[in-house]
Design an enzyme around this catalytic site. Structure first.
Site, short mmCIF file in Angstrom:
data_model
loop_
_atom_site.label_atom_id
_atom_site.label_comp_id
_atom_site.label_asym_id
_atom_site.label_seq_id
_atom_site.Cartn_x
_atom_site.Cartn_y
_atom_site.Cartn_z
N SER A 257 57.70 32.10 58.40
CA SER A 257 55.94 32.08 57.51
C SER A 257 56.15 33.69 57.41
CB SER A 257 55.05 31.34 58.43
OG SER A 257 55.62 33.03 59.71
N LYS B 13 52.57 37.78 63.10
CA LYS B 13 52.42 37.89 61.65
C LYS B 13 51.44 39.11 61.40
CE LYS B 13 51.86 33.22 61.89
NZ LYS B 13 52.71 32.44 60.97
#
Length: 245
Positions: free
Chosen positions: A97, A144
């Site tokens: 990701s 993230k």
């Protein structure tokens, strides 16, 4: 005519003719006897005296050696635990990701004290606990990038992210479009409008750098800053790609 010596003592020799050598020798001999005839070395002769024998140290017992090693190892373990708990920790990247910044199986070093001294900044790569809106998983922590801060309006339109109406410059996505059709449920109502979604106070919105393959804030919404474990600042594995983030 008598040849006997005259009565009375014989006169002593004239003091003027006595050089005193005999008396001086006799006096020195008496002084040596009184002192036990031991000679005291002159100050200049002290360096010539032999050093006293060194005392041999008794060997350490095996029990003492074991206790010292136990103390050293125990201290090192305690320091390592304290550092890992409160200061620095390594984290494993479980998914693509964050590609191409971070790829699966990379290892990053996280500063857990970073946000004790300053606020979260846009662009920071952060490790955080799984949000409460997410289902349980064996992966407890996620990683993230922060794109929107508390009080800001964030919108995603035409494949780009805008903050308070201004398109965000994001070189780390390497031209990938930021899509909105990858989440079956979203907790960011209005993010696909010009007005955008307002990030609540005390929260931040995070997205993965791989905008076409990342389950992130577009799905689970903004995260509370209290969920942030720390800031990832160094890629440490593999060694060939090591460097700052």
């Amino acid at each position: 005519m008598s040849t006997d010596p005259p009565d009375g003592p014989i006169a002593a020799p004239d003091a003027a003719t006595d050089d005193g050598v005999a008396r001086r020798l006799a006096r020195e001999a008496g002084t040596a006897e009184a002192s036990g005839a031991d000679e005291v070395p002159a100050e200049g002769d002290l360096d010539e005296l032999p050093d006293p024998p060194a005392k041999a140290r008794p060997p350490k017992s095996s029990t003492r050696n074991i206790l010292e090693w136990v103390a050293v190892i125990g201290g090192a373990v305690i320091i390592a635990v304290v550092v890992r708990t409160f200061v620095l920790q390594t984290f494993w990247i479980p998914s693509p990701s964050m590609s191409p910044t971070l790829v699966k199986d990379d290892r990053v070093l996280v500063n857990k004290l970073a946000y004790k001294f300053h606020d979260v900044n846009r662009g920071d790569v952060v490790v955080f606990e799984r949000p409460p809106t997410e289902p349980p998983s064996e992966i407890k922590d996620l990683i993230k990038r922060v794109v929107a801060l508390p009080g800001e309006h964030v919108s995603i339109m035409d494949g780009k992210v805008s903050i308070d109406g201004k398109v965000l410059n994001e070189p780390y996505v390497h031209g990938l479009q930021t899509v909105l059709d990858s989440c079956p449920i979203t907790y960011v109502p209005g993010i696909d409008t010009t007005a955008g979604f307002k990030v609540p106070e005390g929260e931040v919105l995070v997205l993965g750098d791989n905008r076409v393959n990342s389950h992130d804030g577009r799905c689970f919404g903004p995260i509370d800053e209290d969920l942030i474990v720390g800031r990832a600042f160094f890629l440490m594995w593999p060694p060939g790609h090591a460097g700052g983030l």
